[in-house]
Design an enzyme around this catalytic site. Sequence first.
Site, PDB file in Angstrom:
ATOM      1  N   GLY A  16       0.808  -1.226   0.000  1.00  0.00           N
ATOM      2  CA  GLY A  16       0.000   0.000   0.000  1.00  0.00           C
ATOM      3  C   GLY A  16       0.835   1.266   0.000  1.00  0.00           C
ATOM      4  CB  VAL A  18       0.904   3.653   4.907  1.00  0.00           C
ATOM      5  CG1 VAL A  18       1.703   3.687   6.201  1.00  0.00           C
ATOM      6  CG2 VAL A  18      -0.081   4.809   4.862  1.00  0.00           C
ATOM      7  NE  ARG A  43      -6.559  -6.933  -3.061  1.00  0.00           N
ATOM      8  CZ  ARG A  43      -7.372  -6.985  -2.020  1.00  0.00           C
ATOM      9  NH1 ARG A  43      -8.475  -7.692  -2.090  1.00  0.00           N
ATOM     10  NH2 ARG A  43      -7.104  -6.336  -0.894  1.00  0.00           N
ATOM     11  NE  ARG A 103      -4.658   6.179  15.050  1.00  0.00           N
ATOM     12  CZ  ARG A 103      -5.124   6.521  13.859  1.00  0.00           C
ATOM     13  NH1 ARG A 103      -6.266   7.180  13.755  1.00  0.00           N
ATOM     14  NH2 ARG A 103      -4.450   6.226  12.771  1.00  0.00           N
ATOM     15  CB  CYS A 134      -1.886  11.770   9.051  1.00  0.00           C
ATOM     16  SG  CYS A 134      -3.587  11.582   8.495  1.00  0.00           S
ATOM     17  CD  GLN A 161      -7.069  15.601   7.119  1.00  0.00           C
ATOM     18  OE1 GLN A 161      -7.693  16.014   8.064  1.00  0.00           O
ATOM     19  NE2 GLN A 161      -6.877  14.300   6.911  1.00  0.00           N
ATOM     20  CB  SER A 164      -1.357  10.636  -0.527  1.00  0.00           C
ATOM     21  OG  SER A 164      -1.093  11.721   0.328  1.00  0.00           O
ATOM     22  N   GLY A 165      -3.848  10.450   1.710  1.00  0.00           N
ATOM     23  CA  GLY A 165      -4.332   9.909   2.986  1.00  0.00           C
ATOM     24  C   GLY A 165      -5.438   8.881   2.793  1.00  0.00           C
ATOM     25  CE  LYS A 218     -10.084   8.302  12.348  1.00  0.00           C
ATOM     26  NZ  LYS A 218      -9.683   8.110  10.936  1.00  0.00           N
ATOM     27  CG  HIS A 247      -2.630  15.790   5.825  1.00  0.00           C
ATOM     28  ND1 HIS A 247      -2.896  15.356   4.547  1.00  0.00           N
ATOM     29  CD2 HIS A 247      -3.093  14.814   6.665  1.00  0.00           C
ATOM     30  CE1 HIS A 247      -3.487  14.162   4.605  1.00  0.00           C
ATOM     31  NE2 HIS A 247      -3.616  13.813   5.883  1.00  0.00           N
TER      32      HIS A 247
HETATM   33  P1  NAP Z   1      -3.703   1.389   0.450  1.00  0.00           P
HETATM   34  O1  NAP Z   1      -2.744   2.099  -0.437  1.00  0.00           O
HETATM   35  O2  NAP Z   1      -5.083   1.133  -0.054  1.00  0.00           O
HETATM   36  O3  NAP Z   1      -3.032  -0.034   0.903  1.00  0.00           O
HETATM   37  C1  NAP Z   1      -3.731  -0.984   1.670  1.00  0.00           C
HETATM   38  C2  NAP Z   1      -2.798  -2.119   2.080  1.00  0.00           C
HETATM   39  O4  NAP Z   1      -3.517  -3.031   2.919  1.00  0.00           O
HETATM   40  C3  NAP Z   1      -2.287  -2.930   0.909  1.00  0.00           C
HETATM   41  O5  NAP Z   1      -1.000  -3.426   1.185  1.00  0.00           O
HETATM   42  C4  NAP Z   1      -3.291  -4.083   0.846  1.00  0.00           C
HETATM   43  O6  NAP Z   1      -2.782  -5.250   0.241  1.00  0.00           O
HETATM   44  C5  NAP Z   1      -3.474  -4.326   2.337  1.00  0.00           C
HETATM   45  N1  NAP Z   1      -4.745  -5.041   2.552  1.00  0.00           N
HETATM   46  C6  NAP Z   1      -5.995  -4.627   2.240  1.00  0.00           C
HETATM   47  N2  NAP Z   1      -6.887  -5.595   2.522  1.00  0.00           N
HETATM   48  C7  NAP Z   1      -6.182  -6.644   3.015  1.00  0.00           C
HETATM   49  C8  NAP Z   1      -6.527  -7.957   3.474  1.00  0.00           C
HETATM   50  N3  NAP Z   1      -7.790  -8.378   3.479  1.00  0.00           N
HETATM   51  N4  NAP Z   1      -5.538  -8.761   3.914  1.00  0.00           N
HETATM   52  C9  NAP Z   1      -4.257  -8.348   3.890  1.00  0.00           C
HETATM   53  N5  NAP Z   1      -3.859  -7.133   3.462  1.00  0.00           N
HETATM   54  C10 NAP Z   1      -4.814  -6.287   3.031  1.00  0.00           C
HETATM   55  O7  NAP Z   1      -3.907   2.149   1.816  1.00  0.00           O
HETATM   56  P2  NAP Z   1      -2.846   3.035   2.655  1.00  0.00           P
HETATM   57  O8  NAP Z   1      -3.048   4.453   2.320  1.00  0.00           O
HETATM   58  O9  NAP Z   1      -1.499   2.440   2.551  1.00  0.00           O
HETATM   59  O10 NAP Z   1      -3.405   2.857   4.136  1.00  0.00           O
HETATM   60  C11 NAP Z   1      -3.397   1.606   4.785  1.00  0.00           C
HETATM   61  C12 NAP Z   1      -3.897   1.777   6.210  1.00  0.00           C
HETATM   62  O11 NAP Z   1      -2.951   2.537   6.962  1.00  0.00           O
HETATM   63  C13 NAP Z   1      -5.219   2.561   6.346  1.00  0.00           C
HETATM   64  O12 NAP Z   1      -6.332   1.745   6.157  1.00  0.00           O
HETATM   65  C14 NAP Z   1      -5.101   3.134   7.725  1.00  0.00           C
HETATM   66  O13 NAP Z   1      -5.593   2.222   8.694  1.00  0.00           O
HETATM   67  C15 NAP Z   1      -3.618   3.347   7.896  1.00  0.00           C
HETATM   68  N6  NAP Z   1      -3.278   4.772   7.675  1.00  0.00           N
HETATM   69  C16 NAP Z   1      -2.968   5.498   8.756  1.00  0.00           C
HETATM   70  C17 NAP Z   1      -2.652   6.814   8.621  1.00  0.00           C
HETATM   71  C18 NAP Z   1      -2.350   7.626   9.830  1.00  0.00           C
HETATM   72  O14 NAP Z   1      -2.826   8.718   9.907  1.00  0.00           O
HETATM   73  N7  NAP Z   1      -1.578   7.144  10.768  1.00  0.00           N
HETATM   74  C19 NAP Z   1      -2.642   7.424   7.371  1.00  0.00           C
HETATM   75  C20 NAP Z   1      -2.959   6.661   6.262  1.00  0.00           C
HETATM   76  C21 NAP Z   1      -3.283   5.319   6.434  1.00  0.00           C
HETATM   77  P3  NAP Z   1      -3.124  -5.597  -1.312  1.00  0.00           P
HETATM   78  O15 NAP Z   1      -2.197  -4.722  -2.130  1.00  0.00           O
HETATM   79  O16 NAP Z   1      -2.772  -7.034  -1.407  1.00  0.00           O
HETATM   80  O17 NAP Z   1      -4.556  -5.277  -1.531  1.00  0.00           O
HETATM   81  C1  3JM Z   2      -6.440   6.815   7.717  1.00  0.00           C
HETATM   82  O1  3JM Z   2      -9.695   0.132   7.443  1.00  0.00           O
HETATM   83  C2  3JM Z   2     -10.036   1.305   7.566  1.00  0.00           C
HETATM   84  O2  3JM Z   2     -11.210   1.645   7.670  1.00  0.00           O
HETATM   85  C3  3JM Z   2      -8.922   2.340   7.630  1.00  0.00           C
HETATM   86  C4  3JM Z   2      -9.374   3.711   7.307  1.00  0.00           C
HETATM   87  C5  3JM Z   2      -8.305   4.763   7.507  1.00  0.00           C
HETATM   88  C6  3JM Z   2      -7.852   5.170   8.777  1.00  0.00           C
HETATM   89  C7  3JM Z   2      -8.294   4.466  10.014  1.00  0.00           C
HETATM   90  O3  3JM Z   2      -9.391   4.769  10.514  1.00  0.00           O
HETATM   91  O4  3JM Z   2      -7.534   3.615  10.472  1.00  0.00           O
HETATM   92  C8  3JM Z   2      -7.793   5.388   6.360  1.00  0.00           C
HETATM   93  C9  3JM Z   2      -6.861   6.393   6.481  1.00  0.00           C
HETATM   94  C10 3JM Z   2      -6.939   6.209   8.870  1.00  0.00           C
HETATM   95  C11 3JM Z   2      -6.461   6.674  10.186  1.00  0.00           C
HETATM   96  O5  3JM Z   2      -5.264   6.928  10.303  1.00  0.00           O
HETATM   97  O6  3JM Z   2      -7.243   6.867  11.126  1.00  0.00           O
END
Ligand code: NAP
Ligand code: 3JM
Length: 342
Positions: A16, A18, A43, A103, A134, A161, A164-165, A218, A247
């Site tokens: 993904g 992140v 996948r 959290r 974030c 924001q 990319s978030g 949050k 952001h």
């Molecule tokens: P993304 O680009 O859509 O990537 C999602 C990742 O999760 C991919 O590696 C995907 O694998 C994997 N995934 C999805 N469904 C899965 C499953 N059923 N089993 C195993 N792996 C699975 O999303 P992203 O932007 O990187 O964000 C990912 C997560 O990080 C968010 O949902 C959120 O919880 C967290 N996040 C946190 C912050 C923060 O503020 N701290 C910011 C952004 C995101 P595949 O490629 O195989 O589908």
């Molecule tokens: C940032 O699986 C989800 O619903 C994740 C959605 C998500 C989140 C979250 O709530 O974990 C996408 C992007 C965040 C976050 O950092 O709170």
Amino acid sequence: MSRPEGYNVAVAGATGAVGGAMLDVLERRNFPIKELRLLASERSVGKKLVFKGKEIAVQLLDKDAFKGIDVALFSAGASRSLEFGPAAAAAGAVVVDNSSAYRMDPEIPLVIPEVNPGAIAQYTKRGIIANPNCSTIQMLVALKPVYDKVGIKRIVVSTYQAVSGSGAKAIEELKNQVKAYAAGKTLENNVYPHQIAFNCLPHIDSFLENGYTKEEMKMVNETRKIFEDDSIGVTATTVRVPVTFGHSESVNIETNKKITAAEVKELMATADGVRLVDNPEKNEYPLAIDCEGKFETLVGRIREDESIENGINMWVVADNILKGAALNAVQIAEVLIKDYIK
Ligand code: NAP
Ligand code: 3JM
């Protein structure tokens, strides 16, 4: 570091936006790695990602994937963190979770290394440490020195924001809409409920009964937990804007004691993780386009709020995928191997 041979690290969600940034940050900061295990969904199994010039095949994220792992960095969504985080901890890994899943759990520390590194010690209760949202991270990196010096009574924040978030698909959606607009074609939206190109959406995450969005709450709840201060007032409006990375936040604070804009600038000039960018006479202030790929939080436009006795305004910008997610998680892992995992 107590293990010269390095540590076994897993990245859950490695394919993904992140997860990819986590690999970059581990490499850029030369995190001592013995084995790097890349995990994602069915996948992606077998897909190869490059780390330090070598290809590593992606494996399936499941309960048995964490044998021998010391640190597991999770960014595969909140439901995957709930499903597999406890299994990773039970296998002996310390989990650093990027989702919102844990959290606000009182037994799980919520950590920004520049702000409350001491909270990491609590990880032993459940084997999990939560990475804040974030928008909370960059705001508190900037506010911590002011909070320590004069106290903060109330925060009013509006965010701008980046898409990319919302993950890799949202970046594509913005690009496709810009191209369609330029070509005079119909704009399609799937990730967001409205067109994001040339627009601002006052809607991030879902709406709650109180009229706020989850993203806004949050910021309120995480700030109180990280500062360990339930008396601090926080109100937020979170807005998605057509920016790819970075952001931006307009932050207004009411402090307990008077602090001048000059004193805040002085604090920001030496604050951990902050870069002061505040020369308005030269048109220099923090910009989203300047923060991409950077580790610091940029702070500028520091002014006294002339409508109240003790108020300050500032503009705070950071790379949401780095300090807002991947970098903060790797910094937590760095403290873990320095002070805790022997
Ligand atoms: P993304 O680009 O859509 O990537 C999602 C990742 O999760 C991919 O590696 C995907 O694998 C994997 N995934 C999805 N469904 C899965 C499953 N059923 N089993 C195993 N792996 C699975 O999303 P992203 O932007 O990187 O964000 C990912 C997560 O990080 C968010 O949902 C959120 O919880 C967290 N996040 C946190 C912050 C923060 O503020 N701290 C910011 C952004 C995101 P595949 O490629 O195989 O589908
Ligand atoms: C940032 O699986 C989800 O619903 C994740 C959605 C998500 C989140 C979250 O709530 O974990 C996408 C992007 C965040 C976050 O950092 O709170």
